[in-house]
Scaffold this active site. Structure first.
Site, PDB file in Angstrom:
ATOM      1  CG  HIS A  75       5.251   6.737  20.358  1.00  0.00           C
ATOM      2  ND1 HIS A  75       5.559   6.330  19.091  1.00  0.00           N
ATOM      3  CD2 HIS A  75       5.454   8.065  20.360  1.00  0.00           C
ATOM      4  CE1 HIS A  75       5.924   7.357  18.374  1.00  0.00           C
ATOM      5  NE2 HIS A  75       5.890   8.419  19.124  1.00  0.00           N
ATOM      6  CE  LYS A 130       7.160   7.198   9.710  1.00  0.00           C
ATOM      7  NZ  LYS A 130       6.213   7.256  10.820  1.00  0.00           N
ATOM      8  CG  ASP A 138       0.617  14.376  -5.316  1.00  0.00           C
ATOM      9  OD1 ASP A 138       1.114  13.508  -4.583  1.00  0.00           O
ATOM     10  OD2 ASP A 138       0.614  14.297  -6.556  1.00  0.00           O
ATOM     11  CD  GLU A 191       3.478   7.200  13.153  1.00  0.00           C
ATOM     12  OE1 GLU A 191       3.670   7.374  11.929  1.00  0.00           O
ATOM     13  OE2 GLU A 191       4.404   7.184  13.980  1.00  0.00           O
TER      14      GLU A 191
END
Ligand code: NDP
Length: 383
Positions: free
Chosen positions: A327, A214, A230, A34
């Site tokens: 962004h 998130k 993991d 990302e």
């Protein structure tokens, strides 16, 4: 490492800077697809470094293994029987993976819970030392389950660790003076108040909490991946922890106190420094060296701090200029690469898209075509 292998599928790795955790400077390798995650991480960390850095701590590294007993006829009687056997069961667990005990770890305690009239859960806490512990725990649990079947003639439904690692928590805090938060002529105090308010919204509203978390996991997962751990295990534990009081909430909190914005983040972080794929993937040991870490606890302290820095950067952008401004350039770059631009063309096409106010894939392709046509014309004129 896996079955039916066809190829390696690579992800980009970058480094986040400015991490000052417990008075030690760290370079933090991050693996993510990302755009802007690493830039935001470094930005959040740099503000916190100017404020003195993160103060991080970790709990014991106990993982919970579950043995679920089914077709229980008298759960109260069964629980008493298990209680009497506790010492014996813990030593069965330890004997199933003796090297863990030799390293100072092993089975610590056992608790029982009635899940339904016919279902009882046994929770066994195991000190996993420097490993994440899933495989070791599963081996230990299966040995205990076998013993229970033999001694109590009790049916076992399944035995497996729980990823809700409530006994392996990492916590970090930061204390930022208001003046470090001023942006675009807006006073730091106003921004701090807005960040605290945004943090409050994530405690009140699940729709916002999911996105808030998130953003935190953007940073956490990237370091979890770079450290060979993991990330599904960390994700499931984090989200279960976010709902520990019955409502899903933001994992971090932000409050104001005497001219400071105080951020805090706590979550389960059962990461390993050894075991699993850690010893197998060569880049993982390079990343451990890059971070200059020597233990799983140190890794936990870094990862939880990355989560808080990531959250600060996101909230700061959201309550000031909005998330898209920072962004945009990186997102346009992804569009331009997808349109087929090579490294020598990317910046020029992104600049053109910004100038023309275009944000879509078709425009990226068209601008790239025009650019190449013009470039070809220029070259033929030179010739
Ligand atoms: P391993 O099976 O690799 O076990 C840990 C290894 O590390 C052991 O071989 C142990 O050696 C060795 N070791 C060396 N030094 C130490 C130390 N100081 N402390 C502890 N162990 C040490 O990995 P884990 O048991 O940690 O399991 C992690 C893996 O399990 C991950 O890959 C995960 O994806 C997977 N997994 C996850 C599940 C889940 O999350 N639900 C379920 C099943 C698997 P020795 O043998 O000598 O003790």
């Amino acid at each position: 490492m896996i079955e039916n292998y066809i190829t390696d599928y690579s992800y980009p790795e970058g480094i986040a800077f400015h991490y000052l955790v417990n008075n030690k400077d760290y370079l933090v390798p991050m693996v993510t697809e990302e755009p802007s995650v690493i830039a935001a991480s470094s930005h959040g960390a740099s503000i916190i470094a100017k404020a003195g850095g993160f103060v991080a701590s970790t709990s014991e590294r106990l993982m919970i293994g579950q043995i679920i007993l089914e077709n229980v006829e008298d759960s109260k009687k069964l629980i008493l029987e298990i209680k009497e056997l506790t010492k014996n069961l813990l030593s069965v667990a330890d004997r199933a993976h003796p090297s863990l005990k030799r390293r100072g770890g092993g089975a610590r305690w056992l608790k029982t819970r009635i899940l339904a009239k016919d279902l009882v859960a046994i929770d066994i806490a195991i000190d996993v030392q420097e490993a994440m512990g899933a495989n070791m725990i599963n081996t230990m649990l299966e040995a205990v389950a076998k013993k229970l079947e033999e001694v109590l003639n009790q049916q076992v439904l399944m035995s497996i660790l729980s990823n809700y690692a409530t006994e392996c928590l990492a916590r970090t805090t930061c204390k930022i003076p208001f003046e470090l938060l001023s942006r675009n002529g807006i006073a730091g105090e106003i921004i701090a108040k807005k960040i605290a308010q945004a943090g409050r919204v994530a405690q009140l509203d699940t729709y916002r909490a999911a996105t808030h978390n998130k953003g935190i996991m953007n940073g956490i997962d990237a370091v979890v991946m770079a450290s060979g751990n993991d990330w599904r295990a960390i994700e499931s534990g984090a989200h279960a922890y976010a709902a520990r009081n019955g409502q899903y909430r933001g994992l971090s909190t932000w409050k104001l106190s005497g001219g400071y914005l105080i951020g805090e983040l706590e979550l389960p972080l059962p990461v390993g420094f050894v075991g699993g794929s850690i010893g197998i993937v060569p880049l993982v040991s390079i990343n451990q060296k890059l971070m200059k870490i020597t233990s799983a606890r140190e890794l936990e302290s870094i990862i939880v701090s990355v989560g808080l820095a990531q959250n600060l950067a996101a909230l700061l952008a959201l309550v000031s200029e909005g998330i898209q401004k920072g962004h945009m350039r990186l997102q346009l770059k992804s569009l331009v690469i997808a349109a087929g631009a090579d490294a020598t063309e990317e910046d020029a096409i992104v600049d053109r898209m910004l100038q023309e106010g275009k944000r879509d894939a078709d425009s990226a392709k068209k601008i790239l075509r025009d650019y190449r046509k013009r470039d070809k014309n220029d070259r033929s004129q030179l010739e």
